[in-house]
Design an enzyme around this catalytic site. Sequence first.
Site, PDB file in Angstrom:
ATOM      1  N   LYS A  85      49.649  72.118 -14.848  1.00 21.68           N
ATOM      2  CA  LYS A  85      50.101  70.797 -14.340  1.00 21.68           C
ATOM      3  C   LYS A  85      48.951  69.957 -13.788  1.00 21.68           C
ATOM      4  CE  LYS A  85      50.443  73.651 -10.702  1.00 21.68           C
ATOM      5  NZ  LYS A  85      50.824  74.988 -10.433  1.00 21.68           N
ATOM      6  N   LYS A 116      53.261  67.478 -10.470  1.00 23.61           N
ATOM      7  CA  LYS A 116      54.492  67.680 -11.233  1.00 23.61           C
ATOM      8  C   LYS A 116      55.290  66.371 -11.317  1.00 23.61           C
ATOM      9  CE  LYS A 116      54.503  72.551  -9.925  1.00 23.61           C
ATOM     10  NZ  LYS A 116      54.842  73.498  -8.855  1.00 23.61           N
ATOM     11  N   GLY A 174      56.358  82.639 -10.894  1.00 22.85           N
ATOM     12  CA  GLY A 174      56.601  84.053 -11.203  1.00 22.85           C
ATOM     13  C   GLY A 174      56.331  84.349 -12.664  1.00 22.85           C
TER      14      GLY A 174
HETATM   15  N1  HSE Z   1      52.061  76.996  -6.284  1.00 24.83           N
HETATM   16  C1  HSE Z   1      53.217  76.642  -7.035  1.00 24.83           C
HETATM   17  C2  HSE Z   1      54.461  76.768  -6.169  1.00 24.83           C
HETATM   18  C3  HSE Z   1      53.342  77.554  -8.244  1.00 24.83           C
HETATM   19  O1  HSE Z   1      54.381  77.284  -5.054  1.00 24.83           O
HETATM   20  O2  HSE Z   1      55.506  76.303  -6.580  1.00 24.83           O
HETATM   21  C4  HSE Z   1      53.936  76.909  -9.445  1.00 24.83           C
HETATM   22  O3  HSE Z   1      53.347  75.698  -9.802  1.00 24.83           O
END
Ligand code: HSE
Length: 428
Positions: free
Chosen positions: A107, A207, A304
């Site tokens: 991203k 995002k 995950g």
């Molecule tokens: N660091 C991100 C989170 C992982 O905690 O959502 C996924 O982009």
Amino acid sequence: MGETLKLGLLGLGTVGSGVPLILKEHQEKISQVTGMNISISKALVRDTKEKQTLANDYDFSLTTNYEELIQDEEIQIIVELIGKIEPARSYIIRALESGKHVVTANKDLLAQHGNELVEVARKNHCDLYYEASVAGGIPILRTIANSLAADNIHKVLGIINGTTNYMLTKMVSDQLTYEEALDQAQALGFAESDPTNDVDGIDAAYKMVILTQFAFGMNVSIKDIETSGIRGLALEDISMAQQLGYTLKLIGSSEVKEDSVSVEVAPVMVPNNHPLAAVRDEMNAVFVSSSGVGESMYYGPGAGAKPTATSVVSDIITIAKNIRLKTTGRLFNSYKSQTKLTKDEDIYSKYYFSIDVPDKPGQFLKLTQIVTESGVSFDQLIQQQSDGKRARIIVITHEMTKAQSKKVVEVISNVEEFKLLATYKVLE
Ligand code: HSE
């Protein structure tokens, strides 16, 4: 089974090691839906010794030299899972220029160099897919691009960072301080050792750049997104939100008004009866308001190995189908409209202000004057119990513009005896 489709994998970290697992566990179904045998041919890693057992288990070879993947004509798809900007950007460009399709979960890269990469893919008639870049296991990009293509989206609200959602949940449910919640998130492996991008809202902002492109066809840049995270958030404000019937959540919001968009990432007071308030722990959710479907919410794990690798493999399957149908080279998101940002004067919301004031007569009056002079009206006004010297006043306003809220913040910050502790939008 028919044709074999070979992949080159860049990186065997958490998500990278999930890809061979998903391909093997669901091999039969994947073969059925694609009509192809999909297998990893080679993986690029920093240290081949460290990953040798994994490579043996899943029957692929390892290399530390990217050129080996590029020169391998059997490899049709490069799956980039090393993250960050360089060398990921150069590797992807090189792959596309060599006629290889690309899947990535990156991203940071898409938010900052997405246009460039999409253009290189287009020029080279290659596919570029990145479902896993937003909300990990939730198939939100494909849903917006395909399933909601017939709809007109007005607003997208997302809990799209698992680390901060976990921390906020623990602060509410276990009364943990910010530091204690961060320690727990790091111990469980949700937060990075340097958690800056998570706690300061930067990961969520990346995002939102991608979600805004898909939902509204607009290319906002990261600097167009006013971003504040949860660093230093006070337990008192979280408790106050609870008492008032709200839950504080780090929300990425993107909303159109006529032909312009406003995109923000900030802690927001979410009413407890709103579906986003029920999104707990490290889970993610994207809430969409649109004129056809109305309100819909997409919920699931945002990170995950298995959830994210499932999204990565869904992109690989899409490309496999495109190869069979000879329809490669089309954009993941083909919706485009002119990018225009909404002015602060046209962005409306209710606001929550938390102000520390001296516990002496006349403070309410002073505050009331400030807020009233800014043309704003109160919805709720609360004074918390004081220690005899200082008191905390909570103000929830009726709808006001972002420009007005900035003015109120400026004026309150200039009153010597007042200390503005927090300003949050209040969702209705
Ligand atoms: N660091 C991100 C989170 C992982 O905690 O959502 C996924 O982009």
